[in-house]
Design a protein around this motif. Sequence first.
Motif, PDB file in Angstrom:
ATOM      1  N   PHE A   1       9.673   3.792  -6.345  1.00  0.00           N
ATOM      2  CA  PHE A   1       9.635   2.336  -6.269  1.00  0.00           C
ATOM      3  C   PHE A   1       9.777   1.705  -7.653  1.00  0.00           C
ATOM      4  CE2 PHE A   1       8.101   1.022  -1.872  1.00  0.00           C
ATOM      5  CZ  PHE A   1       8.461   2.225  -1.280  1.00  0.00           C
ATOM      6  N   ALA A   2       9.193   2.344  -8.670  1.00  0.00           N
ATOM      7  CA  ALA A   2       9.310   1.839 -10.034  1.00  0.00           C
ATOM      8  C   ALA A   2      10.738   1.991 -10.552  1.00  0.00           C
ATOM      9  CB  ALA A   2       8.329   2.574 -10.945  1.00  0.00           C
ATOM     10  N   GLU A   3      11.314   3.150 -10.342  1.00  0.00           N
ATOM     11  CA  GLU A   3      12.660   3.434 -10.843  1.00  0.00           C
ATOM     12  C   GLU A   3      13.694   2.478 -10.251  1.00  0.00           C
ATOM     13  OE1 GLU A   3      15.332   5.351 -13.287  1.00  0.00           O
ATOM     14  OE2 GLU A   3      13.178   5.770 -13.181  1.00  0.00           O
ATOM     15  N   ASN A   4      13.476   2.081  -9.006  1.00  0.00           N
ATOM     16  CA  ASN A   4      14.426   1.195  -8.333  1.00  0.00           C
ATOM     17  C   ASN A   4      14.162  -0.284  -8.583  1.00  0.00           C
ATOM     18  OD1 ASN A   4      16.364   2.831  -6.595  1.00  0.00           O
ATOM     19  ND2 ASN A   4      14.408   3.742  -6.023  1.00  0.00           N
ATOM     20  N   GLY A   5      13.127  -0.590  -9.356  1.00  0.00           N
ATOM     21  CA  GLY A   5      12.839  -1.980  -9.670  1.00  0.00           C
ATOM     22  C   GLY A   5      12.245  -2.755  -8.519  1.00  0.00           C
TER      23      GLY A   5
ATOM     24  N   ILE B   1       2.630  -4.404  -6.598  1.00  0.00           N
ATOM     25  CA  ILE B   1       3.110  -5.760  -6.337  1.00  0.00           C
ATOM     26  C   ILE B   1       4.625  -5.753  -6.232  1.00  0.00           C
ATOM     27  CG2 ILE B   1       3.239  -8.121  -7.224  1.00  0.00           C
ATOM     28  CD1 ILE B   1       0.618  -7.586  -8.710  1.00  0.00           C
ATOM     29  N   SER B   2       5.140  -6.310  -5.160  1.00  0.00           N
ATOM     30  CA  SER B   2       6.583  -6.374  -4.957  1.00  0.00           C
ATOM     31  C   SER B   2       7.240  -7.202  -6.054  1.00  0.00           C
ATOM     32  CB  SER B   2       6.894  -6.996  -3.597  1.00  0.00           C
ATOM     33  OG  SER B   2       8.265  -7.340  -3.499  1.00  0.00           O
ATOM     34  N   ALA B   3       8.366  -6.707  -6.547  1.00  0.00           N
ATOM     35  CA  ALA B   3       9.126  -7.437  -7.562  1.00  0.00           C
ATOM     36  C   ALA B   3       9.700  -8.727  -7.005  1.00  0.00           C
ATOM     37  CB  ALA B   3      10.250  -6.548  -8.096  1.00  0.00           C
ATOM     38  N   PHE B   4       9.706  -8.868  -5.686  1.00  0.00           N
ATOM     39  CA  PHE B   4      10.321 -10.033  -5.056  1.00  0.00           C
ATOM     40  C   PHE B   4       9.280 -11.005  -4.501  1.00  0.00           C
ATOM     41  CE2 PHE B   4      12.858  -6.159  -4.437  1.00  0.00           C
ATOM     42  CZ  PHE B   4      13.838  -6.433  -5.372  1.00  0.00           C
ATOM     43  N   SER B   5       8.005 -10.713  -4.748  1.00  0.00           N
ATOM     44  CA  SER B   5       6.937 -11.608  -4.322  1.00  0.00           C
ATOM     45  C   SER B   5       7.010 -12.915  -5.095  1.00  0.00           C
ATOM     46  CB  SER B   5       5.571 -10.944  -4.578  1.00  0.00           C
ATOM     47  OG  SER B   5       4.525 -11.880  -4.467  1.00  0.00           O
TER      48      SER B   5
ATOM     49  N   PHE C   1     -12.257   5.462 -12.957  1.00  0.00           N
ATOM     50  CA  PHE C   1     -11.627   6.106 -11.808  1.00  0.00           C
ATOM     51  C   PHE C   1     -11.485   7.599 -12.060  1.00  0.00           C
ATOM     52  CE2 PHE C   1      -8.982   2.111 -10.445  1.00  0.00           C
ATOM     53  CZ  PHE C   1     -10.159   1.416 -10.222  1.00  0.00           C
ATOM     54  N   LEU C   2     -11.344   8.379 -10.994  1.00  0.00           N
ATOM     55  CA  LEU C   2     -11.078   9.813 -11.130  1.00  0.00           C
ATOM     56  C   LEU C   2      -9.759  10.015 -11.880  1.00  0.00           C
ATOM     57  CD1 LEU C   2     -11.967  10.755  -7.467  1.00  0.00           C
ATOM     58  CD2 LEU C   2     -13.202  11.592  -9.463  1.00  0.00           C
ATOM     59  N   PRO C   3      -9.754  10.779 -12.986  1.00  0.00           N
ATOM     60  CA  PRO C   3      -8.556  10.917 -13.822  1.00  0.00           C
ATOM     61  C   PRO C   3      -7.286  11.338 -13.077  1.00  0.00           C
ATOM     62  CG  PRO C   3     -10.449  11.767 -14.979  1.00  0.00           C
ATOM     63  CD  PRO C   3     -10.924  11.459 -13.582  1.00  0.00           C
ATOM     64  N   PRO C   4      -7.319  12.353 -12.188  1.00  0.00           N
ATOM     65  CA  PRO C   4      -6.066  12.729 -11.510  1.00  0.00           C
ATOM     66  C   PRO C   4      -5.495  11.595 -10.661  1.00  0.00           C
ATOM     67  CG  PRO C   4      -7.731  14.439 -11.244  1.00  0.00           C
ATOM     68  CD  PRO C   4      -8.434  13.237 -11.788  1.00  0.00           C
ATOM     69  N   VAL C   5      -6.377  10.735 -10.155  1.00  0.00           N
ATOM     70  CA  VAL C   5      -5.939   9.625  -9.315  1.00  0.00           C
ATOM     71  C   VAL C   5      -5.177   8.595 -10.143  1.00  0.00           C
ATOM     72  CG1 VAL C   5      -6.744   7.756  -7.841  1.00  0.00           C
ATOM     73  CG2 VAL C   5      -7.842   9.983  -7.706  1.00  0.00           C
ATOM     74  N   VAL C   6      -5.655   8.321 -11.350  1.00  0.00           N
ATOM     75  CA  VAL C   6      -4.987   7.354 -12.229  1.00  0.00           C
ATOM     76  C   VAL C   6      -3.572   7.820 -12.559  1.00  0.00           C
ATOM     77  CG1 VAL C   6      -5.050   6.222 -14.484  1.00  0.00           C
ATOM     78  CG2 VAL C   6      -7.175   6.553 -13.198  1.00  0.00           C
ATOM     79  N   GLU C   7      -3.403   9.120 -12.742  1.00  0.00           N
ATOM     80  CA  GLU C   7      -2.088   9.659 -13.079  1.00  0.00           C
ATOM     81  C   GLU C   7      -1.050   9.354 -12.010  1.00  0.00           C
ATOM     82  OE1 GLU C   7      -0.939  11.216 -15.892  1.00  0.00           O
ATOM     83  OE2 GLU C   7      -2.850  10.499 -16.694  1.00  0.00           O
ATOM     84  N   THR C   8      -1.474   9.226 -10.765  1.00  0.00           N
ATOM     85  CA  THR C   8      -0.506   8.968  -9.694  1.00  0.00           C
ATOM     86  C   THR C   8       0.083   7.568  -9.770  1.00  0.00           C
ATOM     87  OG1 THR C   8      -2.119   8.093  -8.085  1.00  0.00           O
ATOM     88  CG2 THR C   8      -1.823  10.496  -8.172  1.00  0.00           C
ATOM     89  N   ALA C   9      -0.545   6.673 -10.544  1.00  0.00           N
ATOM     90  CA  ALA C   9      -0.079   5.293 -10.649  1.00  0.00           C
ATOM     91  C   ALA C   9       0.764   5.060 -11.897  1.00  0.00           C
ATOM     92  CB  ALA C   9      -1.260   4.332 -10.640  1.00  0.00           C
ATOM     93  N   ILE C  10       0.962   6.114 -12.683  1.00  0.00           N
ATOM     94  CA  ILE C  10       1.694   5.989 -13.945  1.00  0.00           C
ATOM     95  C   ILE C  10       3.045   6.687 -13.840  1.00  0.00           C
ATOM     96  CG2 ILE C  10       1.683   6.624 -16.383  1.00  0.00           C
ATOM     97  CD1 ILE C  10      -1.389   6.348 -16.294  1.00  0.00           C
ATOM     98  N   TYR C  11       4.070   6.011 -14.330  1.00  0.00           N
ATOM     99  CA  TYR C  11       5.422   6.577 -14.348  1.00  0.00           C
ATOM    100  C   TYR C  11       6.100   6.148 -15.640  1.00  0.00           C
ATOM    101  CZ  TYR C  11      10.297   7.466 -13.008  1.00  0.00           C
ATOM    102  OH  TYR C  11      11.605   7.898 -12.968  1.00  0.00           O
ATOM    103  N   LYS C  12       6.580   7.116 -16.379  1.00  0.00           N
ATOM    104  CA  LYS C  12       7.213   6.864 -17.675  1.00  0.00           C
ATOM    105  C   LYS C  12       6.299   6.032 -18.574  1.00  0.00           C
ATOM    106  CE  LYS C  12      12.018   7.361 -16.157  1.00  0.00           C
ATOM    107  NZ  LYS C  12      13.361   6.730 -16.013  1.00  0.00           N
TER     108      LYS C  12
ATOM    109  N   GLY D   1       0.850  -1.181   0.000  1.00  0.00           N
ATOM    110  CA  GLY D   1       0.000   0.000   0.000  1.00  0.00           C
ATOM    111  C   GLY D   1       0.888   1.234   0.000  1.00  0.00           C
ATOM    112  N   LEU D   2       1.041   1.837  -1.175  1.00  0.00           N
ATOM    113  CA  LEU D   2       1.987   2.946  -1.345  1.00  0.00           C
ATOM    114  C   LEU D   2       1.302   4.301  -1.306  1.00  0.00           C
ATOM    115  CD1 LEU D   2       4.133   1.650  -4.361  1.00  0.00           C
ATOM    116  CD2 LEU D   2       4.520   1.251  -1.925  1.00  0.00           C
ATOM    117  N   ASP D   3       1.899   5.233  -0.592  1.00  0.00           N
ATOM    118  CA  ASP D   3       1.508   6.636  -0.760  1.00  0.00           C
ATOM    119  C   ASP D   3       1.707   6.976  -2.233  1.00  0.00           C
ATOM    120  OD1 ASP D   3       1.904   9.609  -0.948  1.00  0.00           O
ATOM    121  OD2 ASP D   3       1.668   9.508   1.217  1.00  0.00           O
TER     122      ASP D   3
END
Length: 409
Positions: free
Chosen positions: A98-102, A297-301, A117-128, A89-91
């Motif tokens: 977290f994405a950049e570090n793998g 989801i953790s990359a190490f799960s 979903f509310l559009p501004p909220v979706v943007e917080t989950a997207i990176y590059k 559960g990420l802020d």
Amino acid sequence: MLAVLLTASGCATTSEEGGGETDTGGTGPITFATGRDTTAYLQPLLDRWNQAHPAEKVTLLELPEAADEQRAQMVANLQAQSNRYDVLGLDVVWTAEFAENGWIIPLERGLFPLDRFLPPVVETAIYKDKLWAVPYTSNAGLLYYRTDLVKKPPRTWAELREQSREIRKKHDIEGYAGQFLAYEGLTVNFSEAVQSAGGQILSRDGTEVTFDPAKGEIALDFLLQGLREGWIPKASLNYKEEESRLAFQEGELAFARNWPHAYGPAKAKLGDKLGVTRLPGPNGPGSSTLGGANLAISAFSKHQQTAQEFIRYFTSLENERRVLTEGSFPPVWTELYDDPDLIKRFPYLPVLKESILAAKPRPVSANYNQLSLVIASSVSKALSIPTPESADDVAVSMKSELEEIIRTQ
């Protein structure tokens, strides 16, 4: 598509939208690491999952309530490449780091109803241009006020100042407070003041410091004026969310900036004396900082397929309704903000929807934690009583420090 995934244990899927190969293989028991549940609404949702998935039960791992401490524990775990955490559960501001570090895996957009979903909220989950998490709760700062003391809620800083001073004089009640301790909450409060003054900290892609010291000085002067004149109590320099919530609902404040989770306890204490509106700004309604939590989801799960199915379950419309009705947290599904029955129960929903749609995210950067530390530390220096540093000097110095962080990332 989900059926294919669930019958192909151990396989990998490739998503053009998600951005690359995502290993969703592995089923079995999982853990859900998130901040401490102060409302007791989480476990019943987990119990429903566990009853339906006896071989893939989820265990709640409660982290500290403070966001800074949550992040520290997660980072220590992920840097060690531990598989103790499956769902995180990420802020919303941690997605890029977290994405950049793998540390988390990209997800396939088509598996989640993002268009609802509310559009501004979706943007917080997207990176590059990749989806790295799924929005779970949203958040925006609101102004809580006492309806028995305030005829018309303030829309501007000047009105907030005037009403706070008048109420303090007539009723011996403190005026306004936010979260002014030197931590993430102070970064949020300052960012809101800067945004409300028409400024911003970083460019949209997080590659350039666009912070205007003049806008920063306006934001600092708003807070400094309140402290000097007394309508912002000096005690608020030690306030986090809980301290400011308690001070308001116990009748010590006429106005308080806080998140929507404070509504339930305040309503129970104050009843019809409670009012909620948008944050004020220099010339009208201000701009809140966009908050909330995303599920990644953790990359190490070792059980990423179960983790993905659990996230789909946990962010469903039915459960998002429970997030609001049982946890008092803002959901991410747009239609819930327009539900007449919910509005009757939670009268602040229309105001909250406006606030979220007008809110802005905190700086998007893999080095967000460093940026936040600089901002909170700098603002704290400016607000120090009785010998604050010059607001102008602090703003200029802050920009220089932020630029150094961006240059080295």
